[in-house]
Motif scaffolding. Structure first.
Motif, PDB file in Angstrom:
ATOM      1  N   GLY A   1       0.675  -1.110  -0.133  1.00  0.00           N
ATOM      2  CA  GLY A   1       0.084   0.148   0.032  1.00  0.00           C
ATOM      3  C   GLY A   1       0.632   1.273  -0.039  1.00  0.00           C
ATOM      4  O   GLY A   1       2.146   1.279   0.474  1.00  0.00           O
ATOM      5  N   ASN A   2       0.165   2.189  -0.852  1.00  0.00           N
ATOM      6  CA  ASN A   2       0.975   3.603  -0.811  1.00  0.00           C
ATOM      7  C   ASN A   2       2.443   3.545  -1.227  1.00  0.00           C
ATOM      8  O   ASN A   2       3.273   4.142  -0.660  1.00  0.00           O
ATOM      9  N   GLN A   3       2.850   2.931  -2.170  1.00  0.00           N
ATOM     10  CA  GLN A   3       3.989   2.821  -2.707  1.00  0.00           C
ATOM     11  C   GLN A   3       3.938   3.291  -4.226  1.00  0.00           C
ATOM     12  O   GLN A   3       3.292   2.668  -4.964  1.00  0.00           O
ATOM     13  N   ALA A   4       4.664   4.277  -4.623  1.00  0.00           N
ATOM     14  CA  ALA A   4       4.783   4.946  -5.914  1.00  0.00           C
ATOM     15  C   ALA A   4       5.886   3.879  -6.598  1.00  0.00           C
ATOM     16  O   ALA A   4       6.585   3.394  -6.430  1.00  0.00           O
ATOM     17  N   VAL A   5       5.049   3.591  -8.087  1.00  0.00           N
ATOM     18  CA  VAL A   5       5.727   2.758  -8.747  1.00  0.00           C
ATOM     19  C   VAL A   5       6.027   3.789 -10.251  1.00  0.00           C
ATOM     20  O   VAL A   5       5.264   3.836 -10.815  1.00  0.00           O
ATOM     21  N   ASP A   6       7.199   4.167 -10.524  1.00  0.00           N
ATOM     22  CA  ASP A   6       7.658   4.949 -11.372  1.00  0.00           C
ATOM     23  C   ASP A   6       7.645   4.203 -12.597  1.00  0.00           C
ATOM     24  O   ASP A   6       8.643   2.887 -12.592  1.00  0.00           O
ATOM     25  N   PHE A   7       7.455   4.327 -13.612  1.00  0.00           N
ATOM     26  CA  PHE A   7       7.104   3.587 -14.902  1.00  0.00           C
ATOM     27  C   PHE A   7       7.333   4.237 -16.090  1.00  0.00           C
ATOM     28  O   PHE A   7       6.820   5.418 -16.607  1.00  0.00           O
ATOM     29  N   LEU A   8       8.080   3.834 -17.174  1.00  0.00           N
ATOM     30  CA  LEU A   8       8.363   4.165 -18.298  1.00  0.00           C
ATOM     31  C   LEU A   8       7.992   3.013 -19.544  1.00  0.00           C
ATOM     32  O   LEU A   8       8.124   1.793 -19.003  1.00  0.00           O
ATOM     33  N   VAL A   9       7.638   3.564 -20.712  1.00  0.00           N
ATOM     34  CA  VAL A   9       7.165   2.514 -21.626  1.00  0.00           C
ATOM     35  C   VAL A   9       7.826   3.005 -23.112  1.00  0.00           C
ATOM     36  O   VAL A   9       7.478   4.195 -23.465  1.00  0.00           O
ATOM     37  N   TYR A  10       8.225   2.027 -23.659  1.00  0.00           N
ATOM     38  CA  TYR A  10       8.992   2.312 -25.099  1.00  0.00           C
ATOM     39  C   TYR A  10       8.331   1.194 -26.103  1.00  0.00           C
ATOM     40  O   TYR A  10       8.010  -0.049 -25.819  1.00  0.00           O
ATOM     41  N   ASN A  11       8.129   1.767 -27.331  1.00  0.00           N
ATOM     42  CA  ASN A  11       8.133   0.800 -28.178  1.00  0.00           C
ATOM     43  C   ASN A  11       9.141  -0.231 -28.491  1.00  0.00           C
ATOM     44  O   ASN A  11      10.330   0.199 -28.698  1.00  0.00           O
ATOM     45  N   ALA A  12       8.859  -1.558 -28.272  1.00  0.00           N
ATOM     46  CA  ALA A  12      10.028  -2.408 -28.220  1.00  0.00           C
ATOM     47  C   ALA A  12      10.841  -2.609 -29.443  1.00  0.00           C
ATOM     48  O   ALA A  12      12.012  -2.972 -29.673  1.00  0.00           O
ATOM     49  N   HIS A  13      10.294  -2.083 -30.734  1.00  0.00           N
ATOM     50  CA  HIS A  13      11.130  -2.302 -31.877  1.00  0.00           C
ATOM     51  C   HIS A  13      11.866  -0.854 -32.318  1.00  0.00           C
ATOM     52  O   HIS A  13      12.361  -0.806 -33.357  1.00  0.00           O
ATOM     53  N   ASP A  14      11.266   0.204 -31.464  1.00  0.00           N
ATOM     54  CA  ASP A  14      12.033   1.425 -31.691  1.00  0.00           C
ATOM     55  C   ASP A  14      11.945   2.107 -30.667  1.00  0.00           C
ATOM     56  O   ASP A  14      10.950   2.852 -30.158  1.00  0.00           O
ATOM     57  N   TYR A  15      13.083   2.060 -29.861  1.00  0.00           N
ATOM     58  CA  TYR A  15      13.073   2.709 -28.368  1.00  0.00           C
ATOM     59  C   TYR A  15      12.961   4.126 -28.624  1.00  0.00           C
ATOM     60  O   TYR A  15      12.717   4.928 -27.757  1.00  0.00           O
ATOM     61  N   ALA A  16      13.316   4.939 -29.606  1.00  0.00           N
ATOM     62  CA  ALA A  16      13.124   6.462 -29.768  1.00  0.00           C
ATOM     63  C   ALA A  16      11.611   6.926 -29.654  1.00  0.00           C
ATOM     64  O   ALA A  16      11.383   7.675 -29.514  1.00  0.00           O
ATOM     65  N   GLU A  17      10.751   5.851 -30.173  1.00  0.00           N
ATOM     66  CA  GLU A  17       9.466   6.160 -29.660  1.00  0.00           C
ATOM     67  C   GLU A  17       8.974   5.770 -28.304  1.00  0.00           C
ATOM     68  O   GLU A  17       9.174   4.630 -27.926  1.00  0.00           O
TER      69      GLU A  17
ATOM     70  N   ASP B   1       5.100   9.765 -30.820  1.00  0.00           N
ATOM     71  CA  ASP B   1       4.818   9.561 -32.152  1.00  0.00           C
ATOM     72  C   ASP B   1       3.329   9.394 -32.440  1.00  0.00           C
ATOM     73  O   ASP B   1       2.669   9.312 -33.314  1.00  0.00           O
ATOM     74  N   GLY B   2       2.522   9.787 -31.302  1.00  0.00           N
ATOM     75  CA  GLY B   2       0.958   9.524 -31.292  1.00  0.00           C
ATOM     76  C   GLY B   2       0.415   8.325 -31.464  1.00  0.00           C
ATOM     77  O   GLY B   2      -0.796   8.293 -31.713  1.00  0.00           O
ATOM     78  N   ASN B   3       1.134   7.375 -31.146  1.00  0.00           N
ATOM     79  CA  ASN B   3       0.604   5.802 -31.277  1.00  0.00           C
ATOM     80  C   ASN B   3       0.231   5.508 -29.502  1.00  0.00           C
ATOM     81  O   ASN B   3       0.701   6.002 -28.635  1.00  0.00           O
ATOM     82  N   VAL B   4      -0.671   4.557 -29.489  1.00  0.00           N
ATOM     83  CA  VAL B   4      -1.041   3.701 -28.238  1.00  0.00           C
ATOM     84  C   VAL B   4      -0.185   2.913 -27.892  1.00  0.00           C
ATOM     85  O   VAL B   4      -0.062   1.929 -28.685  1.00  0.00           O
ATOM     86  N   LEU B   5       0.784   3.032 -26.775  1.00  0.00           N
ATOM     87  CA  LEU B   5       1.557   1.808 -26.559  1.00  0.00           C
ATOM     88  C   LEU B   5       0.934   0.905 -25.611  1.00  0.00           C
ATOM     89  O   LEU B   5       1.103  -0.318 -25.826  1.00  0.00           O
ATOM     90  N   MET B   6       0.204   1.410 -24.526  1.00  0.00           N
ATOM     91  CA  MET B   6      -0.651   0.635 -23.505  1.00  0.00           C
ATOM     92  C   MET B   6      -1.679   1.121 -23.396  1.00  0.00           C
ATOM     93  O   MET B   6      -1.989   2.484 -23.355  1.00  0.00           O
TER      94      MET B   6
ATOM     95  N   ARG C   1       1.906  16.822 -36.011  1.00  0.00           N
ATOM     96  CA  ARG C   1       1.171  16.712 -37.506  1.00  0.00           C
ATOM     97  C   ARG C   1      -0.287  16.250 -37.042  1.00  0.00           C
ATOM     98  O   ARG C   1      -1.098  16.856 -37.619  1.00  0.00           O
ATOM     99  N   ALA C   2      -0.412  15.310 -35.968  1.00  0.00           N
ATOM    100  CA  ALA C   2      -1.712  14.933 -35.679  1.00  0.00           C
ATOM    101  C   ALA C   2      -2.670  16.171 -35.144  1.00  0.00           C
ATOM    102  O   ALA C   2      -3.805  16.224 -35.609  1.00  0.00           O
ATOM    103  N   THR C   3      -1.918  16.509 -34.440  1.00  0.00           N
ATOM    104  CA  THR C   3      -2.796  17.667 -33.430  1.00  0.00           C
ATOM    105  C   THR C   3      -3.173  18.737 -34.431  1.00  0.00           C
ATOM    106  O   THR C   3      -4.183  19.350 -34.344  1.00  0.00           O
ATOM    107  N   ASN C   4      -2.257  19.129 -35.475  1.00  0.00           N
ATOM    108  CA  ASN C   4      -2.573  20.122 -36.261  1.00  0.00           C
ATOM    109  C   ASN C   4      -3.637  19.851 -37.160  1.00  0.00           C
ATOM    110  O   ASN C   4      -4.614  20.565 -37.567  1.00  0.00           O
ATOM    111  N   ARG C   5      -3.528  18.446 -37.920  1.00  0.00           N
ATOM    112  CA  ARG C   5      -4.599  17.859 -38.616  1.00  0.00           C
ATOM    113  C   ARG C   5      -5.976  17.985 -38.000  1.00  0.00           C
ATOM    114  O   ARG C   5      -6.923  18.393 -38.851  1.00  0.00           O
ATOM    115  N   ALA C   6      -5.828  17.579 -36.812  1.00  0.00           N
ATOM    116  CA  ALA C   6      -7.342  17.657 -36.083  1.00  0.00           C
ATOM    117  C   ALA C   6      -7.993  18.922 -35.961  1.00  0.00           C
ATOM    118  O   ALA C   6      -9.033  19.273 -35.783  1.00  0.00           O
TER     119      ALA C   6
END
Lengths: 213, 235
Positions: free
Chosen positions: A43-59, A85-90, B105-110
């Motif tokens: 209880g009451n434990q902060a879990v710091d969380f990052l997530v990356y595209n596993a095929h392109d870590y720059a995303e 990049d505007g994609n849904v990771l999770m 780009r996506a926010t501008n397009r929207a």
């Protein structure tokens, strides 16, 4: 072990189930369609969380894009975690708490020195954990961005004040995240002892991954 | 420079059109003024330690260390290394946003539909590429001239008034700062017509902050941030 930890999971579909001790780093690839459950054991434990595209870590996870897309600073069931990049990771598919923070970021030795005293820079911190776990995948400091803090409560007022207050998660609180693509999840089980985010007492969490087929 | 009682030496001044980007190293001991000339609808800013750009503006540290999501006169912008990049020494806009991020780009397009509407993220990438930096160096940014309120339930709303002709903010560099500006509307600006106004950037010599400096003495946290920063320039 907390009784509610496995509620709703078919034991035959579990592909990973480990307890992460207090203060420790963790990283794991969660495949598309798999679900990750984080259990706040003490209880009451902060879990710091990052997530990356596993095929392109720059995303990687983008806190501002996520906040904007759902028009809310708090994360809960239904929240989609957006990438830079505007994609849904999770996507958060279940949540027994109701709100999680994504504006407060992670503690670091350097920010601890500013927040709590220059001598505090020797303490362990989430950024140290992140760097350790990122290193396992050949990643480093450039890969750090503002993260999610599961089970952490950071209210903001319309006047603009912000503070870190007591968590609102009880022992056994859970959050479930389904991967919308193959993702690398990096966690720091927060070691912070100078503010209420861990109730001044960091505790272990349990991490369970299961597949839906 | 009419707000100054003493003469200052202007090093650089130019007008940046709406939709454009601008980048320059703002040296310690100089100040960058950004003036909204015609109602810009927000200007996105990234900031780095110019001598070691792996150190960069950290939105989360900036807000939580100061317990505020709005930055204004007396506030500082923290790096991710516990140091101060910029101090806000003057500010007539009063509201600058730390949460809303940048347009893409996506926010501008929207908002504007199909068309060639420069966005802040692509502008950042172009500006950074010229410094051998790139996608991995973009962290959550700071937004000048943007008033984004968090309501009690956590929802966001845009308030008019921070972006207006004549408003300006002075950013005094406390280290050598690589500043990148994208003069593109804030993604939460509700206007559906793309028309970012021009801004003026002015850089001038400014003396180092004395012991009574407003930003340096604003809080115990600020004092420690300045101590950490000063240590970069000793010896």
């Amino acid at each position: 072990m907390v009784a509610t930890a496995l509620t709703g999971i078919d034991p035959g579909r579990i592909v990973y189930d480990e307890v992460l001790p207090a203060r420790k780093p963790w990283a794991h690839v969660v495949e598309k369609g798999q679900t990750l459950r984080i259990v706040d054991l003490g209880g009451n434990q902060a879990v710091d969380f990052l997530v990356y595209n596993a095929h392109d870590y720059a995303e990687r996870y983008s806190a501002p894009d996520t906040i904007r897309a759902q028009n809310n600073i708090f994360l809960t069931t239904g929240s989609k975690l957006y990438s830079s990049d505007g994609n849904v990771l999770m996507r958060i598919v279940a949540d027994s708490v109701g709100r999680h923070d994504t504006s407060g970021g992670a503690c670091s030795c350097e920010s601890n020195s500013v927040r709590f005293g220059l001598d505090k820079k020797w303490q362990h911190a989430c950024v140290e954990n992140f760097l350790t776990a990122l290193g396992w995948y050949g990643l480093g400091k450039r890969d750090l961005v503002s993260n999610i803090n599961f089970f952490m409560n950071v209210p903001v007022t319309p006047e603009g004040s912000l503070e870190i207050v007591d968590g609102i998660s009880d022992p056994g609180s859970t959050v479930d995240l389904i991967a919308e693509t193959d993702v690398l999840v990096v966690i720091s089980n927060c070691p912070q002892m100078n503010n209420p985010c861990n109730g001044y007492n960091p505790t272990p969490i349990r991490l369970i991954v299961w597949t839906d087929s | 420079m009419s707000e100054h009682t003493e003469p200052v030496r202007v090093i650089w001044e130019e007008v940046v059109p709406g939709g454009a980007y601008w980048s320059r190293v703002i040296r310690r001991g100089t100040t960058l003024r950004v003036t909204d000339l015609e109602g810009s609808r927000g200007v996105a800013l990234l900031a780095y330690n110019a001598d070691n750009p792996i150190e960069r503006y950290n939105a989360a540290d900036t807000t939580k260390i100061q317990f505020r999501i709005f930055m204004s006169k007396g506030s500082v912008l923290y790096s991710d290394m516990g140091r101060v990049l910029f101090s806000i020494t003057e500010d007539t806009a009063r509201y600058h946003d730390t949460l809303g991020g940048c347009s893409n780009r996506a926010t501008n397009r929207a908002k504007y539909g199909e068309g060639d509407y420069p966005n802040a993220r692509d502008n950042f990438l172009l500006a950074l590429a010229k410094r051998d930096l790139g996608k991995k160096d973009i962290a959550p940014n700071f937004n000048l001239f943007a008033h984004v309120v968090v309501e009690a339930d956590g929802g966001l709303s845009w308030k008019e008034g921070a972006s207006r002709a004549g408003a300006f903010i002075d950013l005094r560099a406390e280290m050598n700062v690589l500043a990148v500006l994208a003069n593109c509307p804030h993604p939460l600006d509700p206007s559906s017509s793309y028309g970012p106004g021009a801004i003026r950037v002015t850089v001038w010599d400014s003396p180092p902050p004395g012991p009574e400096d407003l930003c340096r003495t604003g809080s115990a946290e600020a004092r420690r941030g300045f101590e950490n920063t000063d240590a970069l320039f000793v010896g």
